[in-house]
Design an enzyme around this catalytic site. Structure first.
Site, short mmCIF file in Angstrom:
data_model
loop_
_atom_site.label_atom_id
_atom_site.label_comp_id
_atom_site.label_asym_id
_atom_site.label_seq_id
_atom_site.Cartn_x
_atom_site.Cartn_y
_atom_site.Cartn_z
N ASP A 401 39.94 26.48 38.08
CA ASP A 401 40.18 27.29 39.01
C ASP A 401 41.85 27.74 38.65
OD1 ASP A 401 40.25 28.81 41.32
OD2 ASP A 401 40.53 27.23 42.73
N GLU A 404 44.94 31.61 36.30
CA GLU A 404 45.51 33.38 36.01
C GLU A 404 46.92 33.14 35.29
OE1 GLU A 404 44.30 32.37 39.18
OE2 GLU A 404 42.31 33.24 38.48
N ASP A 475 37.35 34.71 44.91
CA ASP A 475 37.39 34.74 46.23
C ASP A 475 36.87 35.88 46.92
OD1 ASP A 475 38.19 32.15 45.99
OD2 ASP A 475 40.33 32.29 46.64
#
Ligand code: MIG
Length: 763
Positions: A401, A404, A475
């Site tokens: 997770d 980025e 999300d």
């Protein structure tokens, strides 16, 4: 306009000298041409592919150069304007000759305000340093571009590639999301091709938003480096792109089962209760995910001893019940002296630094954190080996997770120092491949340490990440718009190479409703990655949270998925060869049917199953479109002729599903987890028509299939209803003992001796 001054033909390329720029046109094969200008660099995506030496020629035209392959003719003109034709001279793709029609200048001030909001960061009102403008004829549809919001066809929109974790509900106007996959497919009335712009900096894709006369892509930094990929079909274009960037490796079979997750399963007790409830409610489930709270203070590669007395023993007992456990791992490493990961990383220089050489810190879940420099092989190896800690606990997969990378204290500045292997690089260049490289480290580590096929889930991606990881769409929210978005988003991810994908079923943020959850499971049970996940503080959405009726409908679709497991597995088996995705937009197989160019509310699984889900609150009828041909209603067996729209009753418990005539669909009996039963009999669900199907069988876990340790069954049905099953490749034991044939609502049993059987289904 810059003139071609000189050129030199080499083995597979021509080097062109213009007044003050050099270009290179490379012939990979007769349908793939690469256009390049810039500094030598290694691709993060195009790594292992090899093409045989192509056959091509180069001649001088009256005022240009003409490159010919067996399938294409490329005219290279002054200004490096290129026009591409097929061998009959038909135009496929031309560079645009005019100036861009920039409507209005944006002031610096406005731009900084817009940028501050975290959205469009590039000034659209100026030319980019690297900019390729292609003429638009008006019949183009654009597909691909990764996980972008909105609908299937990207025509008329503007996007940027800059991996972004934006907290607000994602809507159509978002120009970027978590993934950067700079590849798109252009479908025109009489041809189809793809363009892959292999540049990891922030890139822009204007698909006719600025003008109807052209579309463009570009960047301010990095190289001009794009591949033009021609094909006679969309599938062929996609397969070629996959040949360049790599296909999805066959996953372990259990990963195709149901996954239950929630950010909020904090304790060992909660997990045990969840697991036994899954079994007592008889909702099949293979996998439970542990979100950030299993860690000690969000420190990666540690375990929270307070909430878990004995994680290893707990995981062991769960595994006896058929559950596999996945743990989340974020890239941010807590800045804390005495924490071994931090200390080691500091000592070895494994973390990104400021230009002045200080370790760069920002805030993420553990508070002040530092960021591993995954561009370096040494760092990847180190990270990879740390996973032993989790494997020793009994973990069967890793969920990456925040890669980025996301950060709480403003974005990382462009000049943070990362490495591209041993070369010093910048955040600006490495940002879009950060998640890609983390996934690579994770995959290679698991492959090395665990030996089984690694199961990695990642949020951030670049082109080629499919080689290392499955992905989820981040999300989303429990809103109907996001259920609607799930279909085109997953389809476009598939067209961008990411075949093994899924959304958080039920929605991550906001509160779900029983109706939304059910409509979502009806879609989600068909998505390759099949996981219900939700955010802390939102309404709980495990299958039993809304009473018995909801539970039983939910269960029905999870069971459907478990029946279809061998069909999914076969799709992955074939996908590793062909590059074709599991979940597909209709346009992929019906590219001449204009009705499906913009079909956003139906999809195919493989070629045989068409799903037409209800995506609107309160609706109990669905307007279904079926492409030309014969289809069968999955629920009633009724034959339906395609080529038109019709209305199908779709009460809350029913998702309209159609099976293409001549389909052969392998099924397993419903199991509570994959491997619960020893399956000696394969069920074959057969639909009238002419058809052929290949089914694969292996150990479901290891790489032995790559050494030929698998079985391949060829199953065919002719128009006289004669069914033939033969074992085409026998590299695995045991072979099925028989088949359960489902035909027109009747079931019959046939024994199999291991070579070949034929039977008349009407006899
Ligand atoms: O800042 O780990 O997308 O799936 O549950 C939020 C907590 C961090 C974002 C992920 C989500 C996960 C959550 N994470």
């Amino acid at each position: 306009m810059e003139k071609i001054i000189d050129y030199k033909k080499k083995k597979n390329n021509v080097k062109l000298q213009f007044a003050d720029k050099k270009y290179r046109v490379e012939v990979l094969d007769s349908k793939i041409i690469r256009f390049f200008s810039g500094k030598k660099s290694t691709s993060f995506s195009v790594t292992e592919c090899e093409f045989p030496e192509p056959c091509w020629s180069l001649e001088e035209g009256s005022n240009n150069l003409i490159l010919k392959t067996d399938d294409l003719m490329v005219e290279i003109n002054d200004g490096f304007l290129v026009d591409i034709f097929d061998t009959s001279g038909k135009v496929i793709c031309r560079d645009y000759r005019g100036k861009r029609q920039i409507s209005s200048k944006i002031t610096e001030e406005t731009l900084s305000i817009i940028s501050g909001e975290g959205h469009s960061l590039v000034d659209k009102s100026r030319e980019l340093n690297i900019q390729v403008c292609k003429k638009m004829d008006g019949d183009e549809c654009f597909y691909g571009l990764g996980d972008k919001t909105g609908f299937l066809n990207k025509r008329g929109y503007y996007y940027e590639m800059w991996n972004s974790d934006l907290p607000e509900p994602q809507v159509d106007s978002f120009v970027s999301l978590y993934k950067s996959i700079p590849f798109f497919i252009v479908l025109k009335d009489d041809c189809v091709f793809g363009i892959f712009f292999d540049n990891t900096y922030k890139t822009c894709f204007n698909m006719g938003q600025e003008s109807d006369d052209y579309y463009y892509f570009g960047a301010d930094k990095g190289n001009l480096d794009y591949y033009f990929i021609y094909g006679s079909t969309m599938s062929e274009v996609l397969s070629s792109y996959m040949k360049l960037t790599g296909t999805v490796p066959l996953p372990q079979m259990w990963t195709l089962g149901y996954h239950q997750s929630r950010w909020g399963y904090d304790t060992e007790e909660q997990i045990k209760t969840l697991a036994s409830r899954m079994r007592s409610e008889k909702v099949p489930c293979d996998c439970i995910h542990l979100d950030i709270d299993y860690m000690d203070n969000y420190k990666v590669f540690t375990w929270n001893k307070k909430n878990y007395l004995n994680p290893k023993a707990a995981i062991k007992s769960l595994s006896k019940q058929g559950f596999k456990m996945i743990t989340i791992i974020d890239p941010g490493v807590k800045k804390e002296k005495g924490y071994h990961i931090y200390d080691e990383g500091v000592a070895e220089g494994y973390f990104a630094t400021t230009p002045k050489g200080k370790i760069y810190k920002n805030k993420v879940w553990p508070g002040d954190s530092v960021f591993p420099d995954f561009g370096k092989e040494k760092v990847r190896k180190w990270w990879a080996n740390n996973q032993q800690f989790l494997l020793d606990m009994g973990i069967r997969g890793i969920w990456n997770d925040m890669n980025e990378p996301a950060s709480f204290n403003g974005p990382l500045p462009d000049d943070v120092v990362f490495h591209d292997e041993e070369r010093v690089s910048t955040h600006e260049k490495m940002h879009n491949v950060y998640g890609h490289l983390m996934a690579k480290a994770t995959y290679e580590g698991l492959k090395d340490l665990d030996k089984r096929r690694p199961f990695v889930i990642t949020r951030a991606c670049y082109a080629g990440s499919q080689k290392y990881a499955t992905a989820w769409t981040g999300d989303n929210h429990s809103i109907w718009a996001h259920l609607q978005m799930a279909v085109p988003q997953l389809c476009n991810l598939g067209l961008s190479g990411m075949s093994y994908v899924g959304t958080d079923i039920g929605g991550f943020g906001s509160d779900t409703t029983p109706e939304l959850l059910l409509r979502w499971i009806e879609v989600g049970c068909f998505s390759p990655l099949f996981r219900n996940h939700s955010g802390r503080g939102t309404r709980e959405q495990e299958p039993w949270q809304f009473g018995d009726e909801v539970l039983s409908i939910y269960r029905k679709y999870v069971e459907l998925r478990y029946r279809l497991i061998p069909y999914y597995y076969d799709l992955f088996f074939k996908g590793e060869q062909t590059g074709l995705p599991v979940m597909r937009p209709l346009i992929l197989h019906y590219q001449n049917d204009k009705e499906v160019q913009n079909k956003n509310d139906e999809f195919l699984v493989g070629e045989s199953i068409l799903v037409a889900p209800v995506l609107m609150q309160g609706e109990t009828k669905k307007m279904v479109y079926l492409p030309a041909g014969d289809w069968f209603d999955y629920w009633t067996g009724e034959k339906v002729q395609g080529g038109d729209y019709f209305l199908r009753d779709a009460p809350l418990d029913l998702c309209p599903i159609y099976i293409k005539a001549g389909s052969i669909i392998p099924n397993f009996p419903v199991q509570q987890f994959i491997g619960e039963q020893n399956i000696e009999n394969l069920i074959l669900d057969i639909y009238p028509g002419k058809g052929e199907y290949h089914h694969f069988q292996d150990d479901g876990e290891t790489f032995a299939y790559r050494e030929g340790k698998y079985n391949e069954y060829k199953i065919s049905l002719d128009d006289q209803n004669l069914l033939t099953v033969s074992l085409e490749h026998n590299g695995y034991e045991p072979v099925y003992k028989g088949f359960t044939i489902m035909w027109k609502g009747k079931e019959r049993q046939v024994a199999f001796s291991g070579s070949s059987i034929s039977l008349n289904l009407e006899g």
